[in-house]
Design a protein around this motif. Structure first.
Motif: not given
Length: 409
Positions: A51-55
């Protein structure tokens, strides 16, 4: 098949150490884009969902957080197989970011489209300054490189991406730039890039004038279309001709776009084989979909090309849609990107990226007024500062309030 990722340019500070996690999904992100890309590929090669998360936050669907190559939240025991392999957050341009999950089979389909469009080989290179957690970068850059054997350059500074492209093009058979408004504002007309460079403008709102000038003086620039929910791609201007100018091109295989019959709100619907499933707040998967009703307005021409006209909350002003106003003010804007919104029947907002390349606001207002019959005070010009941009480096769409860092003229 996903192979190892070949990075060019600055090396990552360290190589992530990844334990065997099986089918336990983990959240991945960080400020170090190289590490994020490497970790993503290596986890997927080990069949671990990402799961790619920017935060730096976990999600109920994940069992750990890998931030800048280090575990900020240690992985917990593996749950049952989640039914997905990669998940992306939407940019939040139309509200709260949402999470959509995809299988590797779906992403392989999209990567194969990109490989054909870009003509990628193992001797090619893809370059961008956009974050590795953004769906466009992750699919067209990270996964495309890992699946084709091409190299990937993740630049930290958008101001030098096109300069790096000039250098890298001399070393590779093909150089593809994944661009956005931040990158394109640094283009220098007159310093044409080598002929093997292709710029995919992503979500940059460019007038027909700007696209023409880019193609004539900078490099071959094309527009495409896709949502986070469709893994970044359903349409692409593969023609690059005067007839396709200003469109996002025709549909990719098994994809289609239709518009609602209402001329007052021709909302675009898209379908295709790579429509994701929404991950809910508790980690559950939403229903399988093949068709989405978007928040875009558009028109499909006789050749099947899609022309985007605006957003679903835009109104026609003086019989014109935002896209038509953008094309009409193109000669004033030159090569600058601009986001035109029609929030009311008597008001138009033109949002520019920043004031680095100044233009005559009065001239722009007069031009819009002549087109639409609006008085000058009804045409608002926003100047968006880079720090206000969304994590995908898009211009903010909100026009009812001015975010921190923006100014109004």
């Amino acid at each position: 098949m996903i192979g190892p990722l070949h990075l060019v340019g600055s090396a990552p500070a360290l190589t992530p150490t990844l334990p065997r996690l099986g089918r336990a999904p983990v959240a991945v992100g960080g400020h170090d884009q190289q590490l994020t890309a490497l970790a993503t590929v290596e986890l997927l090669r080990a069949r671990t969902p990402v799961l790619l998360t920017p935060t730096p936050h976990t999600h109920p669907a994940t069992r750990g957080l890998l931030w800048d190559g280090r575990w900020n939240a240690a992985p917990s025991p593996a749950p049952p197989a989640p039914g997905w392999d990669v998940a992306f957050y939407t940019s939040g341009s139309t509200g709260t970011p949402r999470l959509y999950a995809f299988t590797l089979d779906q992403l392989t389909t999209v990567v194969n489209w990109y490989a054909a469009i870009y003509r990628l080989t193992a001797d090619s290179v893809v370059i961008t300054s956009m974050p590795a957690t953004y769906n466009f970068t992750a699919v067209a850059g990270v996964l495309a490189a890992a699946m084709t054997g091409a190299s990937l350059h993740l630049g930290a500074d958008s101001s030098v991406v096109l300069d790096h492209a000039r250098t890298l093009a001399a070393r590779h058979d093909r150089c593809v730039v994944l661009a956005n408004p931040v990158v394109l504002q640094h283009a220098r007309p007159g310093r044409r890039l080598p002929s093997n460079v292709l710029i995919d403008s992503g979500g940059a709102p460019l007038s027909a004038t700007a696209i023409t000038r880019f193609r004539e003086t900078v490099a071959d620039l094309r527009e495409g279309y896709g949502l986070t929910e469709t893994a970044s791609l359903t349409h692409f201007d593969a023609e690059g001709t005067p007839d396709s100018l200003g469109t996002v091109g025709g549909p990719l295989p098994e994809c289609a776009a239709t518009t609602a019959p209402s001329s007052a709100a021709p909302v675009v619907s898209v379908s295709g084989p790579a429509v994701g499933r929404q991950l809910t707040a508790d980690g559950a998967l939403g229903p399988t979909q093949t068709r989405l009703v978007t928040t875009d307005l558009g028109r499909v021409d006789s050749a099947g090309r899609l022309r985007l006209l605006g957003r679903s909350d835009d109104l026609a002003v003086g019989g014109l849609w935002p896209r038509e106003v953008l094309d009409a003010i193109g000669p004033v804007l030159g090569t600058r990107c601009a986001l035109v919104r029609h929030p009311a029947p008597d008001r138009i907002t033109v949002r520019l990226l920043d004031a680095e390349n100044p233009l005559s606001v009065d001239r722009l207002r007069r031009r819009v007024g002549v087109l639409t019959g609006l008085p000058a005070h009804a045409v608002q010009v926003d100047v968006e500062q880079p720090r206000s941009l969304l994590h995908s480096h898009k211009l903010l769409r909100h026009t009812t309030a001015h975010p921190p860092g923006s100014t109004t003229t």
